[in-house]
Design a protein around this motif. Structure first.
Motif, PDB file in Angstrom:
ATOM      1  N   GLY A   1     -31.559  -0.854   7.841  1.00 41.93           N
ATOM      2  CA  GLY A   1     -32.960  -1.252   7.943  1.00 41.93           C
ATOM      3  C   GLY A   1     -33.504  -1.124   9.349  1.00 41.93           C
ATOM      4  N   ASP A   2     -34.833  -1.255   9.461  1.00 43.23           N
ATOM      5  CA  ASP A   2     -35.518  -0.984  10.725  1.00 43.23           C
ATOM      6  C   ASP A   2     -35.043  -1.859  11.870  1.00 43.23           C
ATOM      7  OD1 ASP A   2     -36.981   0.964   9.477  1.00 43.23           O
ATOM      8  OD2 ASP A   2     -38.758  -0.297   9.142  1.00 43.23           O
ATOM      9  N   ASP A   3     -34.672  -3.123  11.595  1.00 43.63           N
ATOM     10  CA  ASP A   3     -34.317  -3.998  12.708  1.00 43.63           C
ATOM     11  C   ASP A   3     -32.979  -3.640  13.344  1.00 43.63           C
ATOM     12  OD1 ASP A   3     -32.866  -4.842  10.526  1.00 43.63           O
ATOM     13  OD2 ASP A   3     -32.972  -6.967  11.039  1.00 43.63           O
ATOM     14  N   MET A   4     -32.215  -2.706  12.753  1.00 42.95           N
ATOM     15  CA  MET A   4     -30.976  -2.259  13.394  1.00 42.95           C
ATOM     16  C   MET A   4     -31.257  -1.561  14.722  1.00 42.95           C
ATOM     17  SD  MET A   4     -28.535  -3.373  11.530  1.00 42.95           S
ATOM     18  CE  MET A   4     -27.212  -2.568  12.422  1.00 42.95           C
ATOM     19  N   ALA A   5     -32.426  -0.947  14.853  1.00 40.81           N
ATOM     20  CA  ALA A   5     -32.785  -0.313  16.126  1.00 40.81           C
ATOM     21  C   ALA A   5     -32.882  -1.363  17.230  1.00 40.81           C
ATOM     22  CB  ALA A   5     -34.102   0.442  15.983  1.00 40.81           C
ATOM     23  N   GLY A   6     -33.457  -2.523  16.886  1.00 37.20           N
ATOM     24  CA  GLY A   6     -33.549  -3.594  17.866  1.00 37.20           C
ATOM     25  C   GLY A   6     -32.186  -4.167  18.227  1.00 37.20           C
TER      26      GLY A   6
END
Length: 617
Positions: A426-431
């Motif tokens: 999911g997108d928050d893995m980048a953070g």
């Protein structure tokens, strides 16, 4: 068409000298320029192998001497004077064995192409044939399959393959097994308490587990080479082989043997991750200078994470043993204040001047991308599992990058890793990658292992992600310490390093200081820490210290001792959800850890260390 061949003779083993003949045919131009590498891939340190080259000379096809000029370190120019072929001869002194450097003694010979064989300037695509001439009675194990009907010879398709092919020779102990339909060879140099009867089935289990993990077998055959010595341990990956170094008597006790299996699993994992799935920064290799990348945390740190995971999955250790090994990595990371001053990306970039060349300040200013990279891999894996209810994991990230980049020998970038993490979790893995890899904050270890019903404790106190130093002492009676890393010299404590923030650091103690007394009592290396621990935290003690030949009086205010041991323990009140998480992550039923030793690997009393040959490598 240029043709290159090398003959490497070991007949001068008594003098530690390889004798090398290189033949170059199909040349044009005014000169032949040869470069010796300054480093070898997998070991990020400039070693300048050319410093061991001596007696370099060249002749043409008719045997007439050609003029030779050394242009710079590691670079020789041969004036061809119209010749289309040249033969060079030189000797190479080799008396410093490691898995990265060559050695030749009356007992064994070892080198890899990048140590002792040069490449033609601007022609890394040119391959070569190599023939090894060993003393009578020696066997030769090659990191690439033999040429048909050419014993002790192999062909490398280009210089990258040549540089990456190791050769081990001596009175070797040899073995063989098949896995995934491919032959795998084992070669041991030196005597020790290893037993191939025990080792081969376990290596087969590891190999098959990793083949299943990746889904591809990118080689026709593979060789595990091991040199046994007195103390050193290590390994270096290669395209079709790996070279390992292990303790001579380090195969009998279960812990030592288990650690050796983890080393084998680590280097074999590199067959995919590093040797074929590699950062774009390394494509192509520049053998003459440092090649910088911010991705060694992925190449090495995640491999560190998976070596123990895969030994567990292969059934060669228990869950309790897995967590014991994991706890030791936590201790190494938490014992280094540099973890808060250097990110994993920075540690990767600075490997050339930090990891392989440590000094007394290294623990305060740097962190190992192996150790912290492993713990970051743990957190990334568990974060993906939590976000997808175990539909995906870090395994999927590795395999996706393999399919897109490794299979096709395309280099990947930081952005590629970030995209793969986002695709899996999911997108928050980048953070999370930005915080844990590019940032310098503490890793949320307790939070993530807590998902699986495990509690991280330091010296018996629960670890707090928000304030990890709360776990650095017993809650009621913290033991006192000066906080220095101590060795011994002449029976006295010797300061090896002082971690920042400790009493030793604040008092100005430094590497090389010998503590000869405290509070007017003689200091003894074997009792110093215990005597200090008997005093209350906050007490001032007077140390008498020799700094060089000068005797100094150094007052030190004692502080609480840092955690000496970390442990992962099962929560007695774990919920059904936590137990399910544990089982899907660890792959074993939730059971109380009891130290099951059913998979112990001890050599039987009637086994002879260094078993007879089981077949040719």
């Amino acid at each position: 068409t240029m043709k290159v061949s090398y003959t490497v003779s070991m007949r001068a083993a008594h003098a530690r000298l390889f004798e090398v003949v290189g033949r170059f045919r199909g040349l044009d131009g005014e000169r032949l320029t040869l470069h010796f590498p300054a480093w070898v891939p997998g070991s990020y340190k400039i070693r300048d192998f050319s410093r061991h080259v001596q007696d370099f000379e060249a002749v043409n096809e008719a045997g007439a001497r050609l003029e030779v000029r050394k242009r710079e370190k590691g670079v020789w120019e041969v004036a061809l004077a119209g010749a289309t072929g040249a033969t060079v001869r030189y000797r190479f002194f080799a008396n410093d064995f490691s898995v990265r450097t060559p050695v030749l003694t009356p007992q064994m010979g070892f080198f890899q192409g990048g140590n002792i064989l040069p490449y033609v300037e601007g022609r890394l695509e040119v391959g070569a044939e190599v023939t090894v001439e060993a003393p009578r009675g020696w066997k030769v194990a090659l990191g690439k399959h033999h040429l048909p009907r050419r014993p002790n010879s192999f062909r490398a398709e280009n210089y990258d393959v040549l540089a990456d092919t190791p050769v081990l020779a001596g009175p070797l102990t040899l073995g063989r097994f098949e896995a995934g339909g491919k032959p795998h060879h084992v070669a041991f140099a030196g005597r020790g308490n290893y037993s191939l009867r025990k080792l081969l089935p376990d290596l087969k289990a590891i190999v098959e587990c990793e083949q299943r993990f990746w889904g591809d077998v990118p080689y026709d055959e593979f060789t595990f080479m091991t040199v046994v010595g007195d103390d050193s341990t290590g390994g270096l990956e290669h395209l079709f082989s790996t070279v390992l170094e292990w303790k001579r008597w380090g195969f009998h006790e279960r812990k030592d043997y288990r650690d050796f299996l983890c080393l084998c699993a680590h280097e074999f994992f590199h067959t995919w991750n590093v040797k074929r799935l590699l950062p774009a920064d390394f494509m192509p290799y520049d053998y003459g200078r440092e090649t910088y990348t911010t991705l060694l945390w992925f190449a090495e740190g995640l491999t560190n994470y998976y070596d123990e995971v895969l030994v567990l999955r292969a059934g060669l250790c228990t869950p309790e043993e897995y967590f014991e090994m994991l706890a030791k990595h936590v201790l190494k990371v938490m014992d280094a204040p540099g973890r808060l001053r250097m990110s994993l990306a920075e540690a990767s970039f600075d490997s050339w001047i930090k990891l392989y060349q440590p000094d007394e300040q290294t623990p305060n200013t740097a962190i190992s991308y192996y150790e912290k990279g492993q713990l970051a891999g743990l957190c990334l894996d568990l974060a993906i599992r939590r976000r997808t209810d175990h539909a995906r994991s870090l395994d999927d990230v590795m395999r996706a990058l393999w399919r897109e980049f490794g299979r096709h020998r395309r280099g990947y970038t930081e952005d590629d890793v970030r995209h793969a993490l986002v695709a899996a979790g999911g997108d928050d893995m980048a953070g999370l990658m930005r915080r844990w890899v590019n940032g310098r904050e503490e890793l949320p270890l307790a939070e993530h292992v807590g998902l699986a019903g495990m509690r991280l404790c330091g010296d018996g106190t629960p670890y707090d992600d928000a304030d990890p130093f709360r776990s650095h002492g017993a809650p009621r009676r913290a033991k006192a310490s000066i906080g220095a890393d101590l060795g011994e010299e002449g029976g006295f404590p010797l300061v090896k390093s002082a971690r920042e923030g400790t009493p030793a650091f604040e008092a100005g103690l430094a590497r090389g200081d010998m503590i000869v007394a405290f509070d007017n009592l003689r200091a003894r290396a074997d009792t110093f820490k215990n005597r200090i621990a008997e005093r209350p935290v906050g007490r001032r003690v007077a140390l008498a210290v020799f700094r060089g030949s000068e005797l100094l009086r150094v007052p030190v205010r004692l502080g609480p001792r840092a955690a000496q041991e970390y442990k992962f323990v099962q929560c007695p009140d774990a919920t059904p959800e936590q137990k399910t998480f544990y089982e899907r992550w660890i792959g074993r039923p939730w059971e109380k850890h009891r130290g099951d030793r059913r998979r112990g690997k001890r050599a039987e009393p009637d086994e002879t260390p260094g078993a007879p040959d089981d077949g040719p490598p």
